[in-house]
Scaffold this motif. Structure first.
Motif, PDB file in Angstrom:
ATOM      1  N   HIS A   1      34.512  39.684  46.193  1.00  0.00           N
ATOM      2  CA  HIS A   1      35.713  39.324  45.448  1.00  0.00           C
ATOM      3  C   HIS A   1      36.773  38.851  46.447  1.00  0.00           C
ATOM      4  O   HIS A   1      36.893  39.409  47.543  1.00  0.00           O
TER       5      HIS A   1
ATOM      6  N   GLU B   1      39.911  39.355  46.633  1.00  0.00           N
ATOM      7  CA  GLU B   1      40.810  40.433  47.034  1.00  0.00           C
ATOM      8  C   GLU B   1      40.119  41.394  47.998  1.00  0.00           C
ATOM      9  O   GLU B   1      40.751  41.942  48.900  1.00  0.00           O
TER      10      GLU B   1
ATOM     11  N   SER C   1      45.262  46.148  44.794  1.00  0.00           N
ATOM     12  CA  SER C   1      44.398  45.105  44.238  1.00  0.00           C
ATOM     13  C   SER C   1      43.040  45.648  43.794  1.00  0.00           C
ATOM     14  O   SER C   1      42.304  44.956  43.079  1.00  0.00           O
ATOM     15  N   ALA C   2      42.702  46.874  44.198  1.00  0.00           N
ATOM     16  CA  ALA C   2      41.423  47.472  43.801  1.00  0.00           C
ATOM     17  C   ALA C   2      41.525  48.041  42.394  1.00  0.00           C
ATOM     18  O   ALA C   2      42.520  48.667  42.030  1.00  0.00           O
ATOM     19  N   LYS C   3      40.479  47.828  41.603  1.00  0.00           N
ATOM     20  CA  LYS C   3      40.460  48.377  40.250  1.00  0.00           C
ATOM     21  C   LYS C   3      40.205  49.880  40.258  1.00  0.00           C
ATOM     22  O   LYS C   3      40.676  50.606  39.381  1.00  0.00           O
ATOM     23  N   MET C   4      39.452  50.349  41.248  1.00  0.00           N
ATOM     24  CA  MET C   4      39.101  51.764  41.295  1.00  0.00           C
ATOM     25  C   MET C   4      38.852  52.192  42.741  1.00  0.00           C
ATOM     26  O   MET C   4      38.264  51.441  43.524  1.00  0.00           O
ATOM     27  N   THR C   5      39.327  53.385  43.078  1.00  0.00           N
ATOM     28  CA  THR C   5      39.087  53.979  44.385  1.00  0.00           C
ATOM     29  C   THR C   5      38.290  55.260  44.190  1.00  0.00           C
ATOM     30  O   THR C   5      38.663  56.108  43.385  1.00  0.00           O
TER      31      THR C   5
ATOM     32  N   ARG D   1      30.264  44.730  44.715  1.00  0.00           N
ATOM     33  CA  ARG D   1      31.526  44.779  43.956  1.00  0.00           C
ATOM     34  C   ARG D   1      32.665  45.443  44.715  1.00  0.00           C
ATOM     35  O   ARG D   1      33.667  45.827  44.114  1.00  0.00           O
ATOM     36  N   GLY D   2      32.549  45.604  46.042  1.00  0.00           N
ATOM     37  CA  GLY D   2      33.669  46.235  46.724  1.00  0.00           C
ATOM     38  C   GLY D   2      33.485  46.430  48.212  1.00  0.00           C
ATOM     39  O   GLY D   2      32.766  45.697  48.882  1.00  0.00           O
TER      40      GLY D   2
ATOM     41  N   LEU E   1      36.107  51.155  47.513  1.00  0.00           N
ATOM     42  CA  LEU E   1      37.024  50.391  46.672  1.00  0.00           C
ATOM     43  C   LEU E   1      36.208  49.417  45.842  1.00  0.00           C
ATOM     44  O   LEU E   1      35.303  48.757  46.358  1.00  0.00           O
ATOM     45  N   TYR E   2      36.543  49.349  44.555  1.00  0.00           N
ATOM     46  CA  TYR E   2      35.862  48.410  43.664  1.00  0.00           C
ATOM     47  C   TYR E   2      36.880  47.430  43.090  1.00  0.00           C
ATOM     48  O   TYR E   2      37.970  47.835  42.669  1.00  0.00           O
ATOM     49  N   PHE E   3      36.506  46.156  43.087  1.00  0.00           N
ATOM     50  CA  PHE E   3      37.442  45.085  42.683  1.00  0.00           C
ATOM     51  C   PHE E   3      36.941  44.370  41.419  1.00  0.00           C
ATOM     52  O   PHE E   3      35.783  44.439  41.077  1.00  0.00           O
TER      53      PHE E   3
END
Length: 229
Positions: free
Chosen positions: A74, A76, A161-165, A199-200, A227-229
């Motif tokens: 990604h 980001e 900017s990460a959707k999930m940590t 994905r991260g 980290l997932y973006f």
């Protein structure tokens, strides 16, 4: 974009080993012959085809050879990786002081059901403990890493900017010196590595928890997060 991980790491100054690990090097000569025979047979079997189709390894001259993984990153994630890679080995964060008082220690003892007197009995500890006071559980110190590294403030996320940590775990952890009741502690963080994953990103950090007025740290941990973006 698609990035070959090996090329990306080279571009970011990470040094690859000149002597890559080979499983056969750990084997005795007799066992090594069986291992090479197995690989030779596998090379002409459906197993080898499946392995190659999944980009895991190829088999050449009786040896398994890793193939470069291709990961679609990604934008980001690429940006965050660039920023973190530029600061590898440097101290990137020093947290605020946090007081570890007896109430906090007692509450942790209640949650974990660890009521050992060195943690929860100030009178006995004053007489019998070499520290002359109660001390925090090592796992209490460990459990405070998130707040000590400012990783739990939803109003100010470290990686917005990460959707999930995700806390992926610990590679190692040590408790060089106990945290006495009533002292202040804080954490210092260094980035050890940043690796692309599906994905991260996977980030390995060295976190050192220092005790105010003490030269020895309370905790040194190698923390892994994703980290997932």
């Amino acid at each position: 974009m698609k990035v070959k991980v090996v090329d990306f790491i080279k571009r970011k100054r990470e040094v690859l080993s000149h002597h890559p690990f080979e499983f056969k090097d750990w084997l005795s000569p007799s066992i090594r012959d069986y291992w090479i025979e197995f690989l030779n047979k596998a090379n002409s079997s459906h197993f080898a085809t499946w392995v190659k189709d999944h980009n895991l390894v190829s088999i050449s001259n009786g040896e398994a050879v890793s193939e470069p993984a291709v990961i679609e990153m990604h934008p980001e994630a690429t940006k965050v990786m660039d920023e973190l890679t530029a600061s590898l080995g440097e101290e990137i964060h020093v947290g605020e002081w946090l007081t570890v008082d007896q109430l906090r220690i007692n509450n942790f003892a209640n949650v974990t059901e660890d009521h050992q007197w060195i943690h929860t009995d100030p009178q006995k500890a004053a007489v019998e403990s070499p520290f002359k006071t109660t001390i925090a559980h090592g796992f209490l110190t460990l459990s405070l890493l998130s707040v000590l590294t400012d990783s739990v403030d939803p109003a100010s996320p470290k990686f917005p900017s990460a959707k999930m940590t995700v806390n992926y775990g610990l590679n190692q952890v040590r408790f060089p010196y106990p945290v006495k009741s009533g002292v202040n502690i804080r954490a210092r963080t260094k980035i050890q590595s940043v690796t692309p994953i599906k994905r991260g990103l996977e980030i390995v950090q060295e976190i050192t928890v220092e005790i105010e007025g003490c030269r020895r740290p309370a905790c040194v941990a190698e923390s892994v997060m994703r980290l997932y973006f």
